[in-house]
Write an enzyme that holds these catalytic residues in place. Sequence first.
Site, short mmCIF file in Angstrom:
data_model
loop_
_atom_site.label_atom_id
_atom_site.label_comp_id
_atom_site.label_asym_id
_atom_site.label_seq_id
_atom_site.Cartn_x
_atom_site.Cartn_y
_atom_site.Cartn_z
N LEU A 12 92.07 4.54 37.46
CA LEU A 12 93.07 5.42 38.07
C LEU A 12 93.77 4.64 39.17
CD1 LEU A 12 91.10 8.78 38.41
CD2 LEU A 12 93.22 8.48 37.13
N SER A 13 95.08 4.67 39.20
CA SER A 13 95.81 4.06 40.29
C SER A 13 95.69 4.93 41.54
CB SER A 13 97.29 3.90 39.93
OG SER A 13 97.46 2.92 38.93
#
Length: 375
Positions: free
Chosen positions: A78-79
């Site tokens: 996940l960014s």
Amino acid sequence: MSWKGLQCCLSVILKMGGAVSAGEDNDELIDNLKEAQYIRTELVEQAFRAIDRADYYLEEFKENAYKDLAWKHGNLHLSAPCIYSEVMEALDLQPGLSFLNLGSGTGYLSSMVGLILGPFGVNHGVELHSDVIEYAKQKLDFFIKTNDSFDKFEFCEPSFVTGNCLEISPDCTQYDRVYCGAGVQKEHEDYMKNLLKVGGILVMPLEEKLTKITRTGPSAWETKKILAVSFAPLTKPCHSEPGKSRLVQLPPRAVRSLQDLARIAIRSTIKKIIHQETMSRSGNGLRNTPRFKRRRVRRRRMETIVFLDKEVFASRISNPSDDNNGEDPEEERWEEEKTSPARKPEPPVNFLREKVLSLPLPDPLKYYLLYYREK
């Protein structure tokens, strides 16, 4: 990078912890992103609030879900929230558009996009790792069946396919919006651009900058650099068997059935009735809301580049001279007393669900109107 430079970057990480402060829950994280101007529009805010970021974490890592940091575990990734919010804002999403997510990962971004696209949009994702596709499908199913905020929207459900996004079949249709979640080499820039319709928007990390490219004509483009970033590069195709095609076939753009269209229309009508009833009970929606404690934070303006797990992003902090008249720039807090008795917040009521279940209809039809919420 020199050892001294690496130490400096680590020092920044320890001091800043990300572009915005950590939140206690999803709503507080969104409040912080709004305050820092990463979330700027109502549509993007609604989508972020509707989907709890922690739901896309493995259980043992959820304590970090509301920090403005990237997360990676095996193939799952996940960014940072500030990156996703900048991407969502740059895409300028509207109902009914088509969207292609290259490197769709856990499906977190695709699901938020789907809330804005609505029932007549197109929402496709390509992911290299089959185990991540399975994880994304599980999370999507969990959201549809358990999240009450789902009923506030008409959802464009994402469809995911496994494959390398650099091997998309050349006869695929083009999209209104495209996002790539991995670093794009300059040699692949034109390939990405050709996935867009005229008038479409492409957002991708290009030459260590989050870049927005708008296709203004068949061979005309406008480019805007948004933010300094550093993503892991795209995985180049590797053909172990010469001559064997691995072209990625994107999902077909299916036409809605009459049954689906009827469900969408009925749900929309019920929502309008609920809204009218709510407005009537509350006197056109005007209420005397209690005043709660508030916190005000004064910040200094600076651009800080934060390196974390192959991602880099800039934090924004406002100048004390803008609103502090040269006073101490350290955090300042102030409060307002409540004007109504303290009480525990009541859990939100899913009025659409209650209304549907009260209708004089067979149970299978009720459950169909609830959009697969029940088996």
